[in-house]
Design a protein around this motif. Structure first.
Motif, short mmCIF file in Angstrom:
data_model
loop_
_atom_site.label_atom_id
_atom_site.label_comp_id
_atom_site.label_asym_id
_atom_site.label_seq_id
_atom_site.Cartn_x
_atom_site.Cartn_y
_atom_site.Cartn_z
N ILE A 79 41.94 62.75 -28.26
CA ILE A 79 40.52 63.04 -28.06
C ILE A 79 40.27 63.83 -26.77
N ARG A 80 41.18 63.73 -25.82
CA ARG A 80 41.00 64.45 -24.55
C ARG A 80 41.16 65.96 -24.69
N THR A 81 41.62 66.41 -25.86
CA THR A 81 41.75 67.85 -26.08
C THR A 81 40.44 68.50 -26.50
N LEU A 82 39.44 67.71 -26.83
CA LEU A 82 38.14 68.26 -27.23
C LEU A 82 37.38 68.79 -26.02
N GLU A 83 36.65 69.85 -26.24
CA GLU A 83 35.76 70.37 -25.19
C GLU A 83 34.71 69.31 -24.88
N PRO A 84 34.27 69.20 -23.63
CA PRO A 84 33.29 68.16 -23.26
C PRO A 84 31.99 68.20 -24.07
N ASP A 85 31.60 69.36 -24.56
CA ASP A 85 30.36 69.45 -25.31
C ASP A 85 30.55 69.26 -26.82
N HIS A 86 31.79 68.99 -27.25
CA HIS A 86 32.05 68.74 -28.67
C HIS A 86 31.38 67.42 -29.08
N PRO A 87 30.71 67.37 -30.23
CA PRO A 87 30.01 66.15 -30.64
C PRO A 87 30.89 64.90 -30.72
N LEU A 88 32.16 65.09 -31.06
CA LEU A 88 33.04 63.93 -31.18
C LEU A 88 33.62 63.48 -29.84
N ALA A 89 33.40 64.22 -28.79
CA ALA A 89 33.90 63.84 -27.47
C ALA A 89 32.96 62.87 -26.77
N GLN A 90 31.84 62.58 -27.36
CA GLN A 90 30.85 61.70 -26.73
C GLN A 90 31.34 60.24 -26.75
N PRO A 91 30.94 59.45 -25.77
CA PRO A 91 31.42 58.07 -25.65
C PRO A 91 30.73 57.10 -26.61
N TRP A 92 31.10 57.13 -27.87
CA TRP A 92 30.59 56.18 -28.84
C TRP A 92 31.75 55.67 -29.66
N LYS A 93 31.52 54.60 -30.36
CA LYS A 93 32.60 54.00 -31.14
C LYS A 93 33.05 54.95 -32.24
N ARG A 94 34.33 55.26 -32.26
CA ARG A 94 34.87 56.16 -33.27
C ARG A 94 34.86 55.50 -34.64
N GLY A 95 34.60 56.30 -35.65
CA GLY A 95 34.61 55.80 -37.01
C GLY A 95 33.33 55.10 -37.43
N LEU A 96 32.37 55.03 -36.54
CA LEU A 96 31.13 54.33 -36.83
C LEU A 96 30.45 54.93 -38.07
N GLY A 97 30.15 54.09 -39.04
CA GLY A 97 29.47 54.54 -40.24
C GLY A 97 30.37 55.11 -41.32
N VAL A 98 31.69 55.03 -41.14
CA VAL A 98 32.63 55.59 -42.11
C VAL A 98 33.63 54.51 -42.52
N GLU A 99 33.87 54.44 -43.82
CA GLU A 99 34.94 53.60 -44.34
C GLU A 99 35.93 54.54 -45.02
N ILE A 100 37.16 54.56 -44.54
CA ILE A 100 38.18 55.41 -45.13
C ILE A 100 38.92 54.56 -46.17
N VAL A 101 39.04 55.10 -47.38
CA VAL A 101 39.65 54.34 -48.47
C VAL A 101 41.00 54.95 -48.83
N LEU A 102 42.00 54.10 -48.88
CA LEU A 102 43.35 54.51 -49.27
C LEU A 102 43.74 53.72 -50.51
N GLU A 103 44.04 54.43 -51.60
CA GLU A 103 44.49 53.79 -52.83
C GLU A 103 46.01 53.75 -52.84
N VAL A 104 46.56 52.57 -53.10
CA VAL A 104 48.01 52.39 -53.14
C VAL A 104 48.41 51.64 -54.41
N GLU A 105 49.65 51.79 -54.80
CA GLU A 105 50.12 51.10 -56.01
C GLU A 105 50.47 49.64 -55.74
N GLU A 106 50.97 49.33 -54.58
CA GLU A 106 51.41 47.97 -54.26
C GLU A 106 50.55 47.38 -53.15
N VAL A 107 49.29 47.09 -53.44
CA VAL A 107 48.37 46.62 -52.41
C VAL A 107 48.81 45.27 -51.82
N THR A 108 49.36 44.40 -52.64
CA THR A 108 49.79 43.08 -52.15
C THR A 108 50.94 43.22 -51.18
#
Length: 131
Positions: A59-88
């Motif tokens: 994250i330190r490679t982002l320019e200071p004015d980049h929206p994702l460089a702001q100090p907030w919790k990363r991933g907020l509001g997103v659920e990433i889904v991974l489908e796998v064959e052997e979930v157990t």
């Protein structure tokens, strides 16, 4: 169009996560979830698990004015889904070496899944593949 093609041609989704420490995140994604490294430089790792692509960027490679460089919790509001064959099997592996994981649960929509939060707070739902 199950082969990845659409009216815009062939496509593939890749998710890039901005992280505090690439090596710590790499350890989680490679050693716990099973992704393999397919490209890298000093501040970046490209990963693959089957047809899924994931990139880890310091994250330190982002320019200071980049929206994702702001100090907030990363991933907020997103659920990433991974489908796998052997979930157990994957759940047992994750549960054995990672604290922030839920129990395996059969959902009302018929699939079994679990939830896990990575070192930077990104929230994942790991689910069995639909048949």
């Amino acid at each position: 169009m199950p082969d990845g093609s659409s009216k815009w041609g062939n496509f593939m989704l890749r998710v890039e996560l901005f992280v505090n420490d690439v090596e710590v995140s790499l350890s989680f994604y490679r050693d716990i979830l099973g992704f393999e490294v397919v490209g890298e430089n000093a501040t970046y790792r490209a990963l693959r698990l089957g047809n899924s692509r994931l990139a880890l960027q310091d994250i330190r490679t982002l320019e200071p004015d980049h929206p994702l460089a702001q100090p907030w919790k990363r991933g907020l509001g997103v659920e990433i889904v991974l489908e796998v064959e052997e979930v157990t099997t994957l759940h047992q592996r994750v549960q054995a070496c990672w604290a922030q994981v839920t129990s395996l649960k059969q959902q009302v929509w018929g699939l079994t899944d679990f939830r896990v939060t990575d070192p930077d707070g990104y929230y994942w739902r790991i689910t069995e593949k639909r048949s």
